[in-house]
Design an enzyme around this catalytic site. Structure first.
Site, mmCIF file in Angstrom:
data_model
loop_
_atom_site.group_PDB
_atom_site.id
_atom_site.type_symbol
_atom_site.label_atom_id
_atom_site.label_comp_id
_atom_site.label_asym_id
_atom_site.label_seq_id
_atom_site.Cartn_x
_atom_site.Cartn_y
_atom_site.Cartn_z
ATOM 1 N N ARG A 106 2.660 8.753 3.624
ATOM 2 C CA ARG A 106 1.972 9.463 2.529
ATOM 3 C C ARG A 106 2.769 10.682 2.065
ATOM 4 O O ARG A 106 3.060 10.821 0.884
ATOM 5 C CB ARG A 106 0.580 9.904 2.980
ATOM 6 C CG ARG A 106 -0.280 8.726 3.400
ATOM 7 C CD ARG A 106 -1.734 9.100 3.536
ATOM 8 N NE ARG A 106 -2.414 8.130 4.381
ATOM 9 C CZ ARG A 106 -3.703 7.845 4.328
ATOM 10 N NH1 ARG A 106 -4.476 8.464 3.470
ATOM 11 N NH2 ARG A 106 -4.245 6.964 5.129
ATOM 12 N N ASP B 237 1.160 -5.273 10.130
ATOM 13 C CA ASP B 237 1.430 -5.460 8.691
ATOM 14 C C ASP B 237 2.726 -4.899 8.105
ATOM 15 O O ASP B 237 3.650 -5.632 7.758
ATOM 16 C CB ASP B 237 0.227 -4.965 7.869
ATOM 17 C CG ASP B 237 -0.280 -3.564 8.251
ATOM 18 O OD1 ASP B 237 0.372 -2.910 9.064
ATOM 19 O OD2 ASP B 237 -1.331 -3.141 7.722
ATOM 20 N N THR C 24 4.948 1.554 1.775
ATOM 21 C CA THR C 24 3.666 0.914 2.060
ATOM 22 C C THR C 24 2.481 1.711 1.524
ATOM 23 O O THR C 24 1.351 1.245 1.554
ATOM 24 C CB THR C 24 3.517 0.633 3.574
ATOM 25 O OG1 THR C 24 2.453 -0.294 3.755
ATOM 26 C CG2 THR C 24 3.249 1.898 4.359
ATOM 27 N N GLU D 16 -4.829 -3.454 -0.861
ATOM 28 C CA GLU D 16 -3.952 -4.602 -0.565
ATOM 29 C C GLU D 16 -4.152 -5.808 -1.493
ATOM 30 O O GLU D 16 -3.187 -6.504 -1.825
ATOM 31 C CB GLU D 16 -4.124 -5.038 0.891
ATOM 32 C CG GLU D 16 -3.579 -4.033 1.908
ATOM 33 C CD GLU D 16 -4.486 -2.824 2.132
ATOM 34 O OE1 GLU D 16 -5.671 -2.895 1.750
ATOM 35 O OE2 GLU D 16 -4.007 -1.802 2.663
ATOM 36 N N GLU E 17 1.390 8.044 9.347
ATOM 37 C CA GLU E 17 0.659 8.481 8.144
ATOM 38 C C GLU E 17 1.399 9.608 7.428
ATOM 39 O O GLU E 17 1.465 9.621 6.200
ATOM 40 C CB GLU E 17 -0.759 8.948 8.512
ATOM 41 C CG GLU E 17 -1.665 7.857 9.065
ATOM 42 C CD GLU E 17 -2.081 6.805 8.042
ATOM 43 O OE1 GLU E 17 -1.758 6.946 6.848
ATOM 44 O OE2 GLU E 17 -2.730 5.821 8.453
HETATM 45 C C1 DMJ Z 1 -2.461 2.690 3.298
HETATM 46 O O1 DMJ Z 1 -2.351 3.938 3.834
HETATM 47 C C2 DMJ Z 1 -1.195 1.897 3.472
HETATM 48 O O2 DMJ Z 1 -1.189 0.849 2.590
HETATM 49 C C3 DMJ Z 1 -1.010 1.381 4.863
HETATM 50 O O3 DMJ Z 1 0.128 0.561 4.984
HETATM 51 C C4 DMJ Z 1 -2.206 0.585 5.277
HETATM 52 N N1 DMJ Z 1 -3.446 1.240 5.014
HETATM 53 C C5 DMJ Z 1 -3.671 2.029 3.855
HETATM 54 C C6 DMJ Z 1 -4.484 1.404 2.764
HETATM 55 O O4 DMJ Z 1 -5.376 0.450 3.100
#
Ligand code: DMJ
Length: 614
Positions: free
Chosen positions: A247, A376, A596, A510, A243
């Site tokens: 982020r 994912d 992501t 998503e 995370e």
């Molecule tokens: C986000 O923090 C990112 O997209 C991560 O890869 C998956 N979950 C969340 C959003 O749903």
């Protein structure tokens, strides 16, 4: 011996002490033992000790530094040699930094209190490195925020509406929660949580590039000012490596590349250094949790037998290559390239990648495979690594192609009603469920399709479109027109949640992410239409007096709110919606890949220093 020579006019030491011959001999013996001991003790001194550097050759002390290039390559190669005769205990020096959750509590507490040797930012002794920002900007093929040619008024109006939503989300965060991680829009206060190890301002850092792209200039300056004045990296809490990377590191890197403002680069590099100790494991596969102060790391308590999670250690590649590119220090790239090596060595059941891997042995711990949660973004980062390398990282492309082939063979299914979905796999048994998280895969497969072999192109575009349609159905079949956390295809159910615990929607991106890619790659107007339906549903069900909130049940028109405005709502959901209504040259896919968390990182048109070694 020199010390014992008899000086003129002075009695020798033993004589001066009035000793006889056998006693003299014993004394000499004792003295030489003492000297040997003192020399040996030098090895036990910390690397930073002046005495150690004075008496021992330089190489011996530098080898434990986590970020010097020499040390990192030796670390990488030593972890690969270690793999050949596993299992084996981690090297003594690395041990305290990654106490396993299985370690007795007292030991773990003791280790937590231990001095922060592992986390000390390593000194880089090489010549100062300066990233050539101007050269990078010249390499872009499109202006970052687009050219804005004449566009139809409806598209513009919709884009402006999304911009207004972003301003509303930001203004309320600023008013009630600035400096906290997220806004609680019902109670009008801030939320800190325990994912970011004491770091604050997750929403600020996640929102920066969206504010910039949307030309919310004043709001961008407010966010930037907070980063300059209040963003403190000297924290001492337990953070999710994944995370923090996607982020914070992603958000800071993207904003640096977009603006050239040094503060974002230096914060990203400083934070990147703090993540390095998580890689000090026997295989070099990082553990999931790290204390940003002490550098100690360990696995999630819930993860099977101290394992690391595929989607977590597999979602570092893009950011870490850029950390190397901007710092001139290859250590970051080496760490993630080593992850690849480990993954390439281990056998894949049916060509699939299970979600749990032991950082000690480098073997799978449990055979659960999912393109949704836990798996994912590993797949996403393979194809994006290849794109980001300007299509040079053929190893990543091959890994992606092979993985997708196995996924299609074993997990892709069609429901009785004709909906294509990707099931989960538990040791060979299929679970006919798709998580909201798995809906990013429509966009990913479309992105990769363009670069598949001629005969596969259309096939993958069709697959991407079918999955995106299924995810749209999960929205369309709910009363709120927002999708549940997970939906199933069993017992006569199609694309709907069957369990109460899966009916919530937490402002996730998503589905609109896939709409954005599908729009850019096909220009089929239905994707804009679907995106607009989401905007209306968000306004109707998630907008409250002081921000946006997730809802607890998508199947009721009067849903309860969860009182949380997630930072990814500003980073991703609103950004992808906005881009859906922009011209293609705004953050063009020719120039950028989105991490992501939807933070744009540039494609390597300029031949990165830390380019991938095959
Ligand atoms: C986000 O923090 C990112 O997209 C991560 O890869 C998956 N979950 C969340 C959003 O749903």
């Amino acid at each position: 011996m020199v010390l014992l020579r008899k000086l003129p006019g002075m009695p020798g030491w033993p004589a001066a002490l009035g000793l006889r011959l056998p006693q003299k001999f014993l004394f000499l013996l004792f003295l030489s033992g003492l000297l040997t001991l003192c020399f040996g003790a030098l090895f036990l001194l910390p690397d930073s000790s002046r005495f150690k550097r004075l008496f021992l050759p330089r190489r011996a002390t530098a080898s434990t530094s986590s970020s010097s290039s020499a040390s990192s390559s030796s670390a990488a190669s030593s972890s690969s040699t270690r793999d050949t005769d596993l299992p084996r205990s981690p090297p003594a020096a690395a041990e305290p930094r990654h106490a396993s959750p299985a370690a007795p509590r007292r030991l773990r507490e003791k280790l937590r209190a231990a001095p922060a040797t592992g986390a000390a930012p390593a000194r880089d002794t090489r010549a100062p490195f300066r990233f050539d920002y101007e050269r990078f900007r010249r390499s872009l093929r499109h202006p970052v925020r687009g050219r804005r040619p004449g566009e139809d008024p409806e598209t513009r109006a919709r884009r402006m509406k999304i911009k207004e939503m972003m301003k509303f989300a930001w203004d309320n965060y600023k008013l009630y929660a600035l400096g906290k991680n997220e806004l609680r829009p019902l109670t009008k206060n801030g939320h800190i949580g325990n994912m970011f190890g004491g770091l604050r301002g997750a929403t600020v850092v996640d929102a920066l590039d969206t504010l910039y792209i949307m030309e919310l200039e004043e709001e961008f300056q407010e966010a930037k000012k907070w980063v300059e004045k209040s963003f403190d990296l000297n924290v001492n809490g337990e953070a999710s490596l994944f995370e923090v990377n996607i982020r914070y590191v992603g958000g800071l890197l993207a904003t640096y590349y977009l603006t050239g403002e040094e503060v974002f680069k230096s914060k990203a590099l400083e934070l990147g250094e703090k993540l390095l100790p998580a890689f000090n494991t026997p295989t070099g596969i990082p553990r999931g949790v790290i204390n940003l102060g002490s550098g100690m790391s360990w696995s999630w308590g819930w993860a099977s037998a101290g394992s690391s999670i595929l989607a977590e250690f597999g979602t570092l590649h893009l950011e870490f290559l850029h950390l190397s590119e901007l710092s001139g220090n290859p250590v970051f790239a080496e760490k993630v390239m080593n992850i690849r090596k480990v993954l390439n060595r281990v056998e894949k059941p049916q060509g699939l990648y299970p979600n749990f891997l032991s950082p000690v042995t480098g073997n799978w711990v449990q055979h659960h495979v999912s393109i949704g949660g836990l798996g994912d973004s590993f797949y996403e980062y393979l194809i994006k690594s290849w794109l980001m390398s300007d299509k040079k990282d053929s190893e990543a492309k091959k890994m992606y192609d092979d993985a997708l082939e196995a996924i299609e063979k074993h997990l892709v299914k069609k429901s009785a009603g004709g909906l294509t979905y990707i099931a989960e796999w538990r040791g060979g048994v299929l679970d006919h469920k798709m998580g909201h998280l798995a809906c990013f895969s429509g966009g990913m497969i479309a992105l990769g399709a363009e670069h598949a072999g001629e005969e596969r192109k259309q096939h993958y575009m069709d697959l991407a479109a079918e999955i995106t349609t299924t995810c749209h159905e999960s929205y369309a079949r709910s009363d709120t027109k927002l999708g549940p956390e997970a939906f199933r295809f069993d017992a006569g159910t199609e694309a709907m949640a069957t369990r109460l615990s899966e009916r919530y929607y937490i402002l996730r991106p998503e589905v609109v992410e896939s709409y954005m890619y599908m729009w850019r790659l096909t220009h089929d107007p239905k994707y804009r239409q679907w995106g607009w339906e989401v905007v209306k549903a968000l306004e109707k069900h998630c907008r409250v007096e002081a921000g946006f909130s997730g809802i607890r049940d998508v199947y009721t028109t009067t849903p309860a709110h969860d009182n949380m405005q997630q930072s990814f709502f500003l980073a991703e959901t609103l950004k992808y919606l906005y881009l859906l209504f922009c011209e293609d040259d705004v953050l063009s896919l020719d120039d950028w890949v989105f991490n992501t968390e939807a933070h744009p990182l540039p494609v390597n048109h300029t031949n990165f220093k830390a380019s991938v070694q095959q």
